[in-house]
Design a protein around this motif. Structure first.
Motif, PDB file in Angstrom:
ATOM      1  N   ASP A  77      22.585  91.956  38.014  1.00 46.35           N
ATOM      2  CA  ASP A  77      22.971  92.930  39.029  1.00 46.35           C
ATOM      3  C   ASP A  77      22.345  94.256  38.616  1.00 46.35           C
ATOM      4  O   ASP A  77      22.653  94.765  37.539  1.00 46.35           O
ATOM      5  CB  ASP A  77      24.495  93.042  39.070  1.00 46.35           C
ATOM      6  CG  ASP A  77      24.992  94.129  40.016  1.00 46.35           C
ATOM      7  OD1 ASP A  77      24.184  94.926  40.531  1.00 46.35           O
ATOM      8  OD2 ASP A  77      26.217  94.187  40.235  1.00 46.35           O
ATOM      9  N   PRO A  78      21.464  94.830  39.440  1.00 46.40           N
ATOM     10  CA  PRO A  78      20.802  96.079  39.064  1.00 46.40           C
ATOM     11  C   PRO A  78      21.772  97.212  38.730  1.00 46.40           C
ATOM     12  O   PRO A  78      21.432  98.128  37.992  1.00 46.40           O
ATOM     13  CB  PRO A  78      19.961  96.438  40.288  1.00 46.40           C
ATOM     14  CG  PRO A  78      19.878  95.218  41.116  1.00 46.40           C
ATOM     15  CD  PRO A  78      21.039  94.352  40.743  1.00 46.40           C
ATOM     16  N   TRP A  82      23.256  92.138  33.234  1.00 50.83           N
ATOM     17  CA  TRP A  82      23.476  90.687  33.155  1.00 50.83           C
ATOM     18  C   TRP A  82      24.964  90.403  33.051  1.00 50.83           C
ATOM     19  O   TRP A  82      25.690  91.108  32.360  1.00 50.83           O
ATOM     20  CB  TRP A  82      22.742  90.116  31.946  1.00 50.83           C
ATOM     21  CG  TRP A  82      21.261  90.229  32.077  1.00 50.83           C
ATOM     22  CD1 TRP A  82      20.462  91.203  31.535  1.00 50.83           C
ATOM     23  CD2 TRP A  82      20.401  89.370  32.804  1.00 50.83           C
ATOM     24  NE1 TRP A  82      19.155  90.997  31.887  1.00 50.83           N
ATOM     25  CE2 TRP A  82      19.082  89.873  32.668  1.00 50.83           C
ATOM     26  CE3 TRP A  82      20.594  88.233  33.563  1.00 50.83           C
ATOM     27  CZ2 TRP A  82      17.983  89.267  33.261  1.00 50.83           C
ATOM     28  CZ3 TRP A  82      19.497  87.622  34.143  1.00 50.83           C
ATOM     29  CH2 TRP A  82      18.207  88.140  33.987  1.00 50.83           C
ATOM     30  N   ASP A  83      25.419  89.313  33.683  1.00 47.48           N
ATOM     31  CA  ASP A  83      26.850  88.997  33.673  1.00 47.48           C
ATOM     32  C   ASP A  83      27.252  88.014  32.578  1.00 47.48           C
ATOM     33  O   ASP A  83      28.420  87.736  32.398  1.00 47.48           O
ATOM     34  CB  ASP A  83      27.308  88.474  35.037  1.00 47.48           C
ATOM     35  CG  ASP A  83      26.747  87.103  35.398  1.00 47.48           C
ATOM     36  OD1 ASP A  83      25.873  86.573  34.664  1.00 47.48           O
ATOM     37  OD2 ASP A  83      27.173  86.555  36.430  1.00 47.48           O
TER      38      ASP A  83
END
Length: 93
Positions: A77-78, A82-83
């Motif tokens: 997600d910008p 990172w998730d």
């Protein structure tokens, strides 16, 4: 435990960009400060959501010898990065 970025806006591809592609049984050689080499094999590659990364297990010194590589992974997600984290565990060969 070794950590490094998957990638960066500043320098592009990071040193652990191929971590997720490693397969159990893949060989690895590490060289220590004295120039001695140590042989390892990948035992597992697991992706954990950041909220459930098992820190205690990764940093445990109670387990047999191992080398653990940790990098970013999952979805990007910008606005939040990172998730997940990719964790590669190596055991002596």
């Amino acid at each position: 435990v070794l950590t490094a970025h998957l990638d960066s806006r500043t320098y592009g591809t990071g040193p652990f960009v191929r971590a997720k592609q490693l397969q159990p049984g893949a060989p690895a050689t590490l060289t220590d400060d004295n120039g001695e080499t140590h042989s390892y094999t990948v035992s597992e590659v697991v992706t954990y959501e950041k909220e459930i990364l098992p820190y205690e297990e990764l940093f445990s010194q109670e387990d047999p010898e191992k080398v653990v590589l940790v990098t970013c992974g999952g979805s990007y997600d910008p606005n939040g990065g990172w998730d997940s984290n990719v964790v590669v565990t190596f055991v002596p060969a």
